[in-house]
Design an enzyme around this catalytic site. Structure first.
Site, PDB file in Angstrom:
ATOM      1  N   CYS A   9      -2.245   1.106 -14.278  1.00 10.04           N
ATOM      2  CA  CYS A   9      -1.921  -0.292 -13.967  1.00 10.04           C
ATOM      3  C   CYS A   9      -2.600  -0.642 -12.649  1.00 10.04           C
ATOM      4  CB  CYS A   9      -0.418  -0.532 -13.950  1.00 10.04           C
ATOM      5  SG  CYS A   9       0.490   0.419 -12.699  1.00 10.04           S
ATOM      6  N   ASN A  12       0.114   1.372  -9.576  1.00 12.65           N
ATOM      7  CA  ASN A  12       0.665   2.707  -9.885  1.00 12.65           C
ATOM      8  C   ASN A  12       2.052   2.915  -9.256  1.00 12.65           C
ATOM      9  OD1 ASN A  12      -0.136   6.229  -9.407  1.00 12.65           O
ATOM     10  ND2 ASN A  12       0.672   5.266 -11.221  1.00 12.65           N
TER      11      ASN A  12
HETATM   12  P1  4NP Z   1       2.038  -2.223 -11.060  1.00 13.38           P
HETATM   13  O1  4NP Z   1       2.667  -3.420 -10.184  1.00 13.38           O
HETATM   14  O2  4NP Z   1       0.572  -2.537 -11.244  1.00 13.38           O
HETATM   15  O3  4NP Z   1       2.781  -2.303 -12.354  1.00 13.38           O
HETATM   16  O4  4NP Z   1       2.295  -0.953 -10.278  1.00 13.38           O
HETATM   17  C1  4NP Z   1       2.123  -3.778  -8.954  1.00 13.38           C
HETATM   18  C2  4NP Z   1       2.534  -3.124  -7.824  1.00 13.38           C
HETATM   19  C3  4NP Z   1       2.034  -3.493  -6.592  1.00 13.38           C
HETATM   20  C4  4NP Z   1       1.103  -4.511  -6.509  1.00 13.38           C
HETATM   21  C5  4NP Z   1       0.679  -5.154  -7.663  1.00 13.38           C
HETATM   22  C6  4NP Z   1       1.192  -4.779  -8.880  1.00 13.38           C
HETATM   23  N1  4NP Z   1       0.600  -4.911  -5.253  1.00 13.38           N
HETATM   24  O5  4NP Z   1      -0.141  -5.910  -5.201  1.00 13.38           O
HETATM   25  O6  4NP Z   1       0.891  -4.266  -4.237  1.00 13.38           O
END
Ligand code: 4NP
Length: 154
Positions: A9, A12
């Site tokens: 993703c 992560n």
């Molecule tokens: P993930 O969700 O891709 O499902 O882990 C996210 C977690 C953090 C961020 C974006 C999406 N971020 O921008 O920090």
């Protein structure tokens, strides 16, 4: 030889660790010979534990959720058999990398024939309900992926 599966993703910390945990539980239940990991296309959360909201829904579903964040690296195209992206942006980011093995990259929900969308939406800025919804999507898609791997006799 185990089948090696990497869930990917953006950060992560939310979706791909939850996919790793759920698929790990299903693989153990079904006796599949697999190696499982997860990674992010971004580097913001390298070395960090998963988001507490994913930890909560994962452990409630009987999953180990003790993974530590890492960033996807090009060598992962060689290390893994299935590279499973949560949404179209993750898919595009992976496929655009130098040395990408595009035939190994799949969308998570392509393994769920009943899915109404091909994406697992990012719950990071969402609510507890969004994390429950993501977990339910991942349960179905991980079951479909387990069927596929079992069907290949690996
Ligand atoms: P993930 O969700 O891709 O499902 O882990 C996210 C977690 C953090 C961020 C974006 C999406 N971020 O921008 O920090």
């Amino acid at each position: 030889m185990p089948t090696r599966v990497l869930f990917v993703c953006l950060g992560n910390i939310c979706r791909s660790p939850l996919a790793e945990g759920i698929f790990g539980r299903i693989a153990a239940e079904r006796g599949l010979d697999v190696e499982i990991d997860s990674a992010g296309t971004g580097d913001w959360h390298v070395g960090r534990p998963c988001d507490p909201r994913s930890h909560k829904v994962g452990t409630a579903r009987g999953c180990r959720m003790d993974m530590i964040g890492r960033q996807f690296e090009p060598a992962d195209f060689d290390r893994f058999d299935y590279i499973v992206a949560m949404d179209r942006m993750n898919l595009r980011d992976l496929q655009r990398m130098r040395g990408a093995k595009r035939e190994k990259v799949h969308l998570m929900r392509s393994f769920d024939r009943t899915a109404e969308s091909d994406e697992v939406p990012d719950p990071y800025t969402g609510t507890a309900t969004d994390f429950d919804d993501v977990a339910a999507m991942l349960e179905k898609a991980c079951a479909g992926l387990a069927d596929e791997i079992k069907g290949k006799g690996r």
